[in-house]
Structure formats: structure tokens, C-alpha cells
Design an enzyme around this catalytic site. Structure first.
Site, PDB file in Angstrom:
ATOM      1  CB  THR A   1      -0.947  -0.017   1.226  1.00 30.16           C
ATOM      2  OG1 THR A   1      -1.903  -1.054   1.024  1.00 30.16           O
ATOM      3  CG2 THR A   1      -1.664   1.293   1.410  1.00 30.16           C
TER       4      THR A   1
ATOM      5  CB  SER B   1       2.630  -7.903   1.151  1.00 33.85           C
ATOM      6  OG  SER B   1       1.494  -7.901   1.957  1.00 33.85           O
TER       7      SER B   1
ATOM      8  CB  THR C   1       0.594  -3.805   6.292  1.00 32.58           C
ATOM      9  OG1 THR C   1      -0.715  -3.790   5.736  1.00 32.58           O
ATOM     10  CG2 THR C   1       1.230  -2.436   6.202  1.00 32.58           C
ATOM     11  CG  ASP C   2      -2.584  -7.573   3.544  1.00 29.36           C
ATOM     12  OD1 ASP C   2      -2.931  -6.812   4.466  1.00 29.36           O
ATOM     13  OD2 ASP C   2      -3.176  -7.627   2.443  1.00 29.36           O
TER      14      ASP C   2
HETATM   15  N1  ASP Z   1      -2.803  -5.426   0.554  1.00 28.66           N
HETATM   16  C1  ASP Z   1      -1.706  -4.577   0.940  1.00 28.66           C
HETATM   17  C2  ASP Z   1      -0.439  -5.400   0.933  1.00 28.66           C
HETATM   18  O1  ASP Z   1      -0.171  -6.095   1.887  1.00 28.66           O
HETATM   19  C3  ASP Z   1      -1.960  -4.040   2.277  1.00 28.66           C
HETATM   20  C4  ASP Z   1      -0.958  -3.066   2.783  1.00 28.66           C
HETATM   21  O2  ASP Z   1       0.121  -2.887   2.272  1.00 28.66           O
HETATM   22  O3  ASP Z   1      -1.287  -2.444   3.805  1.00 28.66           O
HETATM   23  O4  ASP Z   1       0.273  -5.344  -0.019  1.00 28.66           O
END
Ligand code: ASP
Length: 192
Positions: free
Chosen positions: A12, A53, A85-86
Site C-alpha cells: 500500500t 504483499s 502490511t498483509d
Molecule cells: N494489501 C496490501 C499489501 O499487503 C496491504 C498493505 O500494504 O497495507 O500489499
């Protein structure tokens, strides 16, 4: 002047609006660095991947670990990895297990994409760079810095899908905080 390498993996923090109304990771490390305020740190930027991710696989992790090791061998004071973050906790743990030595390796990301009100990516990246150059962070293993908290890769969990305070280290707590831009890690240094 201290030297930090920023290695981008996507997520993100690197997302831009997509034609379908969603967002997709497209920004590279150079783009992310532009959002940083002036720093008394020499920063180099390299885009390793541009992935959401959940799409990061073992071959991507091996390439990332190789890139981190190469930067450390080249003599940087710290490495920052930007990541979705995932699966940030899985990547941080992988780096914790595969990168030897005391050089800080700090993984960060964002809960809100760039361009959204209150985007947290620039603040998280800034805090991550500060931690990566902090003597307090040496020898602590891989770290996750989000929302001005410094978490050990071995303890951190994502516990919320949208809050900027999504990360915690249940049963242990953060190893440190970034207070008005200055990192303070209270934990004793682990011997590795
Ligand atoms: N879907 C995103 C990822 O993990 C979520 C994020 O980065 O917060 O790539």
C-alpha cells in the site's frame, strides 16, 4: 554521514489509483524517497519488487535477502525495506532468520495509500530510516516500524485491517518508540 539503503517491495505504501477504482502497487523506491523530508542521512533507493504483499513468494524473499546482504556488505549503516502490511510480519521474520550481524534491518509499510488523507507512508518511512541509523537498533534483529513503534520481527502481529495502529507485539510489547522523530529502544541488546 550515515548511509541507509531503501529497498522497495510494493504494498500500500507504493500504491496508486487503478482504472477500476482500486489501488495497485506501482511506485518504486525512488518515488517513496521523494516523500521524505530533508535528512542528514545519505539514502540510496532500489526497487526489488512492486507487489501486493500476499503475492510475495519464497523466490522474492530470497532475492530480497540477497539484496539486503549486498547492501550490508557494501557498508551501509542500516537497511529499510518497504513492504505491504498483509505479510510484513512473515517477511520481517524471514529477514530476521537469514540476515546475520548487527546492522539494523527495518521493515515498514503503510495502511493508507499515498494521496489519501492522512497517508501514513511518509511518516513510517521517515521513522524507519531514523531507526535504521540508530545505535539502539543494532543487534536487535529485523524490526518492523509502524506508527512510531519499533517491533521485533519475532513478536509483531498485524491485528487490524485498516487502523494505522494495526501492529502490536502481543504478550511482549514494542521494543521501542520513535518520539518526535527520535528512536528510543528500551530493550537490552540481544546477542545473535
Ligand atoms: N494489501 C496490501 C499489501 O499487503 C496491504 C498493505 O500494504 O497495507 O500489499
Amino acid at each position: 554521514m550515515k548511509r541507509v539503503a531503501i529497498l522497495a517491495m510494493g504494498g500500500t505504501i507504493a500504491m496508486v489509483p487503478a482504472p477500476d477504482g482500486g489501488v495497485v502497487p506501482a511506485l518504486g523506491a525512488e518515488d517513496l524517497v521523494k516523500a521524505l523530508p530533508g535528512l542528514d542521512v545519505e539514502v540510496t533507493a532500489r526497487t526489488v519488487r512492486t507487489l501486493p504483499s500476499p503475492s510475495v513468494g519464497f523466490a522474492d524473499l530470497v532475492d530480497l535477502a540477497d539484496a539486503v546482504r549486498a547492501e550490508i556488505a557494501a557498508g551501509v549503516d542500516g537497511v529499510v525495506v518497504t513492504h505491504g502490511t498483509d505479510t510484513i510480519e512473515e517477511t520481517a521474520l524471514f529477514l530476521d532468520l537469514t540476515i546475520p550481524g548487527d546492522t539494523p534491518v527495518v521493515v515498514t509499510g503503510a495502511m493508507r495509500p499515498p494521496g489519501s488523507p492522512g497517508a501514513d507512508g511518509p511518516a513510517n518511512l521517515y521513522a524507519a530510516v531514523k531507526v535504521a541509523t540508530s545505535a539502539d537498533a543494532r543487534g536487535l534483529g529485523a524490526l518492523v516500524v509502524m506508527s512510531d513503534e519499533v517491533h521485533g520481527a519475532r513478536f509483531v502481529r498485524k491485528g487490524h485491517t485498516s487502523s494505522t495502529g494495526a501492529f502490536a507485539s502481543p504478550g511482549f510489547g514494542p521494543l521501542g518508540l520513535v518520539v518526535e522523530g527520535e528512536p528510543a529502544c528500551a530493550a537490552p541488546r540481544a546477542s545473535r
